[in-house]
Scaffold this motif. Structure first.
Motif, PDB file in Angstrom:
ATOM      1  N   ASP A 128       0.467  -1.242  -0.169  1.00 12.48           N
ATOM      2  CA  ASP A 128       0.430   0.439   0.191  1.00 12.48           C
ATOM      3  C   ASP A 128       0.868   1.033  -0.421  1.00 12.48           C
ATOM      4  OD1 ASP A 128      -3.158   0.591   0.714  1.00 12.48           O
ATOM      5  OD2 ASP A 128      -1.849   2.498   1.505  1.00 12.48           O
ATOM      6  N   HIS A 157      -1.824  -9.410  -3.335  1.00 14.03           N
ATOM      7  CA  HIS A 157      -1.363  -7.574  -3.512  1.00 14.03           C
ATOM      8  C   HIS A 157      -1.376  -7.381  -1.761  1.00 14.03           C
ATOM      9  CE1 HIS A 157       1.455  -8.423  -7.024  1.00 14.03           C
ATOM     10  NE2 HIS A 157       0.106  -7.903  -7.304  1.00 14.03           N
ATOM     11  N   THR A 163      -4.218  -2.716  -1.792  1.00 12.18           N
ATOM     12  CA  THR A 163      -3.579  -4.119  -2.033  1.00 12.18           C
ATOM     13  C   THR A 163      -4.840  -5.098  -2.326  1.00 12.18           C
ATOM     14  OG1 THR A 163      -3.655  -4.444   0.576  1.00 12.18           O
ATOM     15  CG2 THR A 163      -1.676  -3.236  -0.773  1.00 12.18           C
TER      16      THR A 163
END
Length: 464
Positions: A128, A157, A163
């Motif tokens: 992030d 992610h 994310t």
């Protein structure tokens, strides 16, 4: 009550507390409070010990993270000493020595000029923050429209809103509102999804798709390409050789920041501190890390960024800006002390060299399972690998029956003394990096038995 080896404790009370009060990640809500996951009492080396005293090989290394194994006194001593010396400082207006030293140590082993390190609380916040840096970077450069992110299907992610929106596993999207108009997905580099193509043809197809995607969006609007060196939670998907270098060249042509998400692969998992350059042939602009940086003993994550990028938004080029992204626990002194001790152990014990040695044995062991019933594919790199199982190995589709087969293999393996990370029909192994060849043989032997037992189960009627 203590969970240390040999201590007396009441597992029943713990189970009752968990059922009544604990909400775990990926909780099946229909069964909330009715059952719980296996209760682990303590860990030792490559093993965990459950509430019944059974020693179980930790096949997934926790969650790809217990690099140096459980029970390392060096880490416990470092954590204790730092907690007594300085348990916390605010990173907003003070600095601690472990974070400064760790930043230097990490910069010494990153590829290229990735010499500036920002610390976060874990993998999700690392990615992030890296993505937020690309926003900051382009805003300072006066390019507010250059914010689009290109990611891949089956990639993973993180769990922040941003994310999670970048994660191409559809399971993670269910019942969450995380879609983003500035995120575009391209194909997974999984050659099983391109029957009839050679690896070279498949690579050319992937690169053309990337170029076409940039052209469609507009290169002046694309900020970043975000990719794991290998797609870990997506099923240990290993891209064709040369993939990352080809994609990076396209990024350079269009001034797109290449972010290598090494939350799983960094700190030894592939036999190197960072896998991007030496294993996958690419020097990214930003690398994210977490998990193995402390071997999972305490939370920590972060990213390393190129001096080339930093120079464009700092000093005379700063334009009065502040990179104001941060967390209460950024650069936490205890976490950074644990990471320093972890790096010391990895160096002192020659763990990177050990991984490179035993990885060949690990790969050979996994590939020996290829002829078993229902085994469709084996994928392995370093000490991370998987066995993909299908009821019908010739079928291109994964069905609920395949996922049930994976669940049966997982259950049988646990009963036989091995934790496997089941990803639907895919059995993942990424053991602690200290594992020996004999222990690899034991682990592969249990997985073999688990697959054979599940295959025998299929001779009985299975609900569709």
């Amino acid at each position: 009550m203590s969970d240390t080896p040999g201590a007396q404790w009441n597992a029943g009370d713990t189970e009752a507390d968990a059922k009544s009060h604990l909400l775990s990640p990926s909780e099946e809500m229909a069964k909330l409070g009715q059952s719980m996951r296996p209760l682990i009492a303590y860990g030792e080396g490559i093993h965990v010990v459950d509430a019944h005293g059974r020693r179980i090989i930790d096949g997934p290394a926790g969650m790809w993270c217990t690099q140096i194994g459980y029970g390392r006194k060096e880490i416990a001593d470092a954590v204790s000493a730092q907690a007594l010396k300085l348990s916390y400082n605010s990173p907003w207006y003070t600095t601690n020595s472990p974070s400064a030293e760790l930043a230097r140590r990490i910069a010494e082993v990153t590829p290229g000029d990735l010499n500036r390190v920002f610390f976060t609380t874990g993998g999700s916040t690392a990615v992030d923050s890296a993505l937020r840096f690309t926003e900051f970077y382009n805003n300072v450069l006066g390019r507010p429209e250059k914010k689009h992110i290109i990611v891949r299907r089956e990639g993973y992610h993180g769990s922040t809103s941003l994310t999670a929106a970048c994660s191409g596993r559809s399971f993670n999207w269910q019942n969450f509102d995380i879609a983003s108009p500035r995120i575009t997905f391209i194909s997974s580099p999984n050659i099983r999804q391109a029957p009839g193509l050679s690896e070279a043809q498949f690579l050319d197809q992937l690169v053309r798709e990337f170029e076409d995607t940039i052209a469609k969006i507009g290169s002046d609007k694309v900020a970043a390409f975000l990719a794991e060196p290998l797609l870990a939670s997506g099923g240990v998907i290993i891209p064709p050789k040369g993939y990352h270098a080809r994609i990076k060249a396209v990024c350079e042509e269009h001034d797109i920041i290449y972010i290598s998400d090494e939350v799983v692969t960094a700190f030894g998992r592939c036999g190197e501190w960072f896998a991007s350059e030496k294993v996958f042939g690419v020097v990214p602009d930003i690398i994210t890390f977490a998990k193995g940086v402390t071997s999972g003993y305490v939370p920590l994550g972060g990213f390393a960024v190129s001096e080339r990028l930093i120079a464009k938004v700092s000093g005379e080029n700063a334009k009065g800006s502040y990179y104001s992204n941060g967390y209460t626990y950024s650069s936490h002194p205890v976490s950074c002390a644990a990471a320093l001790a972890n790096m010391d152990v990895i160096e002192k014990d020659g763990i990177l060299e050990h991984v490179r040695d035993v990885a060949v044995h690990f790969a050979e062991g996994l590939r020996s399972l290829k002829g078993l019933p229902h085994v469709a594919d084996i994928r392995v790199e370093g000490l991370v690998g998987c066995v993909e199982c299908l009821v019908d190995p010739s079928s291109p589709e994964v069905t609920d029956r395949d996922k049930k087969l994976g669940g049966r293999i997982d259950t049988h393996c646990f009963d036989l003394g091995l934790l496997v990370r089941p990803l639907g029909n895919i059995c993942v192994l990424s053991p602690p990096l200290i594992i020996t060849k004999a222990e690899i043989d034991q682990m592969i032997g249990i997985l073999r038995q688990g697959i054979l037992k599940a295959a025998a189960d299929l001779k009985e009627p299975v609900a569709a």
